[in-house]
Design an enzyme around this catalytic site. Sequence first.
Site, PDB file in Angstrom:
ATOM      1  N   GLY A  29       0.819  -1.210   0.000  1.00  0.00           N
ATOM      2  CA  GLY A  29       0.000   0.000   0.000  1.00  0.00           C
ATOM      3  C   GLY A  29       0.850   1.256   0.000  1.00  0.00           C
ATOM      4  O   GLY A  29       0.341   2.364  -0.219  1.00  0.00           O
ATOM      5  N   GLY A  51      13.084   8.160 -10.030  1.00  0.00           N
ATOM      6  CA  GLY A  51      14.089   8.438  -9.002  1.00  0.00           C
ATOM      7  C   GLY A  51      15.358   8.939  -9.653  1.00  0.00           C
ATOM      8  O   GLY A  51      15.522   8.847 -10.873  1.00  0.00           O
ATOM      9  N   LEU A  52      16.248   9.468  -8.831  1.00  0.00           N
ATOM     10  CA  LEU A  52      17.556   9.882  -9.358  1.00  0.00           C
ATOM     11  C   LEU A  52      18.557   8.771  -9.065  1.00  0.00           C
ATOM     12  O   LEU A  52      18.687   8.337  -7.916  1.00  0.00           O
ATOM     13  CB  LEU A  52      18.009  11.185  -8.677  1.00  0.00           C
ATOM     14  CG  LEU A  52      19.290  11.800  -9.255  1.00  0.00           C
ATOM     15  CD1 LEU A  52      18.995  12.498 -10.601  1.00  0.00           C
ATOM     16  CD2 LEU A  52      19.928  12.802  -8.292  1.00  0.00           C
ATOM     17  N   GLY A  53      19.244   8.284 -10.104  1.00  0.00           N
ATOM     18  CA  GLY A  53      20.326   7.311  -9.918  1.00  0.00           C
ATOM     19  C   GLY A  53      21.509   7.990  -9.255  1.00  0.00           C
ATOM     20  O   GLY A  53      21.672   9.217  -9.361  1.00  0.00           O
ATOM     21  N   ASP A  64      18.101   6.487  -5.680  1.00  0.00           N
ATOM     22  CA  ASP A  64      18.520   5.082  -5.782  1.00  0.00           C
ATOM     23  C   ASP A  64      20.001   4.982  -5.395  1.00  0.00           C
ATOM     24  O   ASP A  64      20.872   5.328  -6.192  1.00  0.00           O
ATOM     25  CB  ASP A  64      18.325   4.580  -7.221  1.00  0.00           C
ATOM     26  CG  ASP A  64      18.752   3.131  -7.379  1.00  0.00           C
ATOM     27  OD1 ASP A  64      17.963   2.245  -6.994  1.00  0.00           O
ATOM     28  OD2 ASP A  64      19.890   2.888  -7.854  1.00  0.00           O
ATOM     29  N   TYR A  79      28.425   2.083  -4.582  1.00  0.00           N
ATOM     30  CA  TYR A  79      28.684   3.327  -5.323  1.00  0.00           C
ATOM     31  C   TYR A  79      29.663   4.232  -4.562  1.00  0.00           C
ATOM     32  O   TYR A  79      30.088   5.266  -5.080  1.00  0.00           O
ATOM     33  CB  TYR A  79      27.377   4.087  -5.617  1.00  0.00           C
ATOM     34  CG  TYR A  79      26.353   3.298  -6.413  1.00  0.00           C
ATOM     35  CD1 TYR A  79      26.712   2.192  -7.182  1.00  0.00           C
ATOM     36  CD2 TYR A  79      25.007   3.646  -6.386  1.00  0.00           C
ATOM     37  CE1 TYR A  79      25.766   1.457  -7.880  1.00  0.00           C
ATOM     38  CE2 TYR A  79      24.046   2.915  -7.100  1.00  0.00           C
ATOM     39  CZ  TYR A  79      24.436   1.822  -7.828  1.00  0.00           C
ATOM     40  OH  TYR A  79      23.498   1.099  -8.531  1.00  0.00           O
ATOM     41  N   LYS A 115      21.328  -0.804  -1.356  1.00  0.00           N
ATOM     42  CA  LYS A 115      21.497  -2.192  -1.827  1.00  0.00           C
ATOM     43  C   LYS A 115      22.638  -2.893  -1.107  1.00  0.00           C
ATOM     44  O   LYS A 115      23.662  -2.271  -0.797  1.00  0.00           O
ATOM     45  CB  LYS A 115      21.782  -2.208  -3.342  1.00  0.00           C
ATOM     46  CG  LYS A 115      20.834  -1.367  -4.167  1.00  0.00           C
ATOM     47  CD  LYS A 115      21.058  -1.512  -5.663  1.00  0.00           C
ATOM     48  CE  LYS A 115      20.311  -0.424  -6.420  1.00  0.00           C
ATOM     49  NZ  LYS A 115      21.067   0.819  -6.603  1.00  0.00           N
ATOM     50  N   HIS A 146      21.652  -6.565  -4.385  1.00  0.00           N
ATOM     51  CA  HIS A 146      22.084  -5.900  -5.619  1.00  0.00           C
ATOM     52  C   HIS A 146      22.223  -6.875  -6.796  1.00  0.00           C
ATOM     53  O   HIS A 146      21.832  -6.579  -7.923  1.00  0.00           O
ATOM     54  CB  HIS A 146      23.425  -5.204  -5.332  1.00  0.00           C
ATOM     55  CG  HIS A 146      23.712  -4.028  -6.189  1.00  0.00           C
ATOM     56  ND1 HIS A 146      24.368  -2.897  -5.752  1.00  0.00           N
ATOM     57  CD2 HIS A 146      23.455  -3.797  -7.504  1.00  0.00           C
ATOM     58  CE1 HIS A 146      24.467  -2.022  -6.728  1.00  0.00           C
ATOM     59  NE2 HIS A 146      23.942  -2.549  -7.803  1.00  0.00           N
TER      60      HIS A 146
HETATM   61  N1  NAP Z   1      20.764  -2.424  -9.808  1.00  0.00           N
HETATM   62  C1  NAP Z   1      21.810  -2.390 -10.603  1.00  0.00           C
HETATM   63  O1  NAP Z   1      22.522  -3.389 -10.786  1.00  0.00           O
HETATM   64  C2  NAP Z   1      22.143  -1.122 -11.329  1.00  0.00           C
HETATM   65  C3  NAP Z   1      23.006  -1.167 -12.431  1.00  0.00           C
HETATM   66  C4  NAP Z   1      23.285   0.021 -13.095  1.00  0.00           C
HETATM   67  C5  NAP Z   1      22.714   1.215 -12.663  1.00  0.00           C
HETATM   68  N2  NAP Z   1      21.889   1.226 -11.567  1.00  0.00           N
HETATM   69  C6  NAP Z   1      21.255   2.489 -11.097  1.00  0.00           C
HETATM   70  O2  NAP Z   1      20.621   3.099 -12.228  1.00  0.00           O
HETATM   71  C7  NAP Z   1      21.072   4.451 -12.353  1.00  0.00           C
HETATM   72  C8  NAP Z   1      21.007   4.884 -13.792  1.00  0.00           C
HETATM   73  O3  NAP Z   1      21.839   4.086 -14.627  1.00  0.00           O
HETATM   74  P1  NAP Z   1      23.060   4.695 -15.411  1.00  0.00           P
HETATM   75  O4  NAP Z   1      23.580   5.867 -14.685  1.00  0.00           O
HETATM   76  O5  NAP Z   1      24.029   3.626 -15.698  1.00  0.00           O
HETATM   77  O6  NAP Z   1      22.422   5.053 -16.808  1.00  0.00           O
HETATM   78  P2  NAP Z   1      21.408   6.149 -17.395  1.00  0.00           P
HETATM   79  O7  NAP Z   1      20.637   6.784 -16.319  1.00  0.00           O
HETATM   80  O8  NAP Z   1      20.715   5.468 -18.494  1.00  0.00           O
HETATM   81  O9  NAP Z   1      22.387   7.196 -18.064  1.00  0.00           O
HETATM   82  C9  NAP Z   1      22.985   8.216 -17.332  1.00  0.00           C
HETATM   83  C10 NAP Z   1      23.671   9.162 -18.299  1.00  0.00           C
HETATM   84  O10 NAP Z   1      22.689   9.741 -19.153  1.00  0.00           O
HETATM   85  C11 NAP Z   1      22.891  11.125 -19.281  1.00  0.00           C
HETATM   86  N3  NAP Z   1      21.583  11.808 -19.196  1.00  0.00           N
HETATM   87  C12 NAP Z   1      20.608  11.609 -18.273  1.00  0.00           C
HETATM   88  N4  NAP Z   1      19.574  12.416 -18.510  1.00  0.00           N
HETATM   89  C13 NAP Z   1      19.895  13.165 -19.609  1.00  0.00           C
HETATM   90  C14 NAP Z   1      19.225  14.185 -20.335  1.00  0.00           C
HETATM   91  N5  NAP Z   1      18.017  14.607 -19.990  1.00  0.00           N
HETATM   92  N6  NAP Z   1      19.873  14.723 -21.405  1.00  0.00           N
HETATM   93  C15 NAP Z   1      21.093  14.300 -21.773  1.00  0.00           C
HETATM   94  N7  NAP Z   1      21.771  13.331 -21.112  1.00  0.00           N
HETATM   95  C16 NAP Z   1      21.181  12.768 -20.041  1.00  0.00           C
HETATM   96  C17 NAP Z   1      23.728  11.542 -18.110  1.00  0.00           C
HETATM   97  O11 NAP Z   1      24.697  12.462 -18.558  1.00  0.00           O
HETATM   98  P3  NAP Z   1      25.017  13.775 -17.676  1.00  0.00           P
HETATM   99  O12 NAP Z   1      25.566  13.252 -16.381  1.00  0.00           O
HETATM  100  O13 NAP Z   1      25.958  14.508 -18.520  1.00  0.00           O
HETATM  101  O14 NAP Z   1      23.695  14.468 -17.496  1.00  0.00           O
HETATM  102  C18 NAP Z   1      24.383  10.274 -17.587  1.00  0.00           C
HETATM  103  O15 NAP Z   1      25.725  10.188 -17.912  1.00  0.00           O
HETATM  104  C19 NAP Z   1      22.459   4.416 -11.722  1.00  0.00           C
HETATM  105  O16 NAP Z   1      22.929   5.707 -11.382  1.00  0.00           O
HETATM  106  C20 NAP Z   1      22.204   3.529 -10.522  1.00  0.00           C
HETATM  107  O17 NAP Z   1      21.578   4.262  -9.480  1.00  0.00           O
HETATM  108  C21 NAP Z   1      21.576   0.071 -10.917  1.00  0.00           C
END
Ligand code: NAP
Length: 347
Positions: free
Chosen positions: A28, A35-37, A65, A70, A98, A131
């Site tokens: 619920g 969210g913000l990564g 997140d 990290y 995680k 994770h």
């Molecule tokens: N559970 C898991 O195993 C796992 C694995 C991987 C990731 N994650 C989580 O997922 C989050 C997101 O994944 P990710 O960081 O790998 O990939 P993502 O969010 O797909 O890509 C992030 C990149 O995209 C760019 N970006 C984002 N918004 C934008 C926009 N509006 N315009 C232009 N560029 C943009 C950013 O560049 P700029 O910084 O230049 O804006 C950044 O370098 C991670 O931070 C983490 O919290 C979890």
Amino acid sequence: MKVQSASGPLINGYIDPTLVPQRTLYTGARMPGIGLGTFGSDHVTAGQVAAAVEDAAAVGYRHFDCASVYANEHEIGYALEQVVRRHLEREELWITSKLWNDKHGENDVIASCRKSLTDLRLSYLDLYLVHWPFPNFHPPGCDVSSRSKDAKPYIHAEFMKTWRKMEELVDLGLVRHIGTSNMTVPKLELLLRDARIKPAVNEMELHPHFQQPQLFDFVRSNGMIPVGYCPVGSPRRPERDRTAEDTVPTEDPVIVKIANRLGVHPAVVCVRWAVQRGQVPIPFSTNRSHYLANLEGVVSEPLTEGEMHEISTIDRNCRLIKGQVFLWKDGQSWEDLWDSNGEITPP
Ligand SMILES: NC(=O)c1ccc[n+]([C@@H]2O[C@H](COP(=O)([O-])OP(=O)(O)OC[C@H]3O[C@@H](n4cnc5c(N)ncnc54)[C@H](OP(=O)(O)O)[C@@H]3O)[C@@H](O)[C@H]2O)c1
């Protein structure tokens, strides 16, 4: 439904968080639909990520997140403390963390969660995830060819020992929900059969070129929320996570065409699509104009039914985060980690 101002959702650099779609978990509880990564992909410092968290809360983000691996929870903790001191109640935030792969041991789970709580300066987490389902340590930043000499496959009985400790975290009031990440359908089937406290979410790679329809449907039809990582195709992911076959969703002609119609960056279309499809994207950015555009995108004009359909046809089954470091014996390929034939790959 709340009505936006005539000038649009962005007012004085702020998006009203009550406009953001919420997802209702089986308890619920309501989780903000974006969210913000916080994974800096080895090129953004912990301090920069923490500054982005603090500012993102000021512009309207309520969901973050995090993860111990990290290596920035300590810095993010100071940012969250400022946020709560200045303008928000803790209850208004959704904080995920995680459990890392070297902490699956029965004596490590609770201690590891307490460490994240201390670092994040919180008394409870909204969500705590395992994770990865593999208990294999590898040093942060290592190459994909790196293998732990003690690497193990997924052994369900062992995973359940870890899960029992995750359940205890809920009993202790340290976390409100527990969940999984990087699971597959056959692994989740076993967990759902044996869990006392069921996973509330599964965090998984999801973007227009990797839609995982079968796992997505399985997660939803079993009362879990799919949380989508790499929602814009992780354009700045570490070199070790790149292969020649990888595709780029933000360069896909369908995504670019929709971005041009809306006058936004293709990344915003990927995020908008994710929310509309029913997953919770967690895009990373430390660039204010980017994270603000992503939040604005999810409370602005929706994609049309036709556009949603077009995006459903551009899936390339292109997994970006392949997880090679988790392989446990020679001669395997990363596909073995993902049970693609519908069965858990035997030890
Ligand atoms: N559970 C898991 O195993 C796992 C694995 C991987 C990731 N994650 C989580 O997922 C989050 C997101 O994944 P990710 O960081 O790998 O990939 P993502 O969010 O797909 O890509 C992030 C990149 O995209 C760019 N970006 C984002 N918004 C934008 C926009 N509006 N315009 C232009 N560029 C943009 C950013 O560049 P700029 O910084 O230049 O804006 C950044 O370098 C991670 O931070 C983490 O919290 C979890």
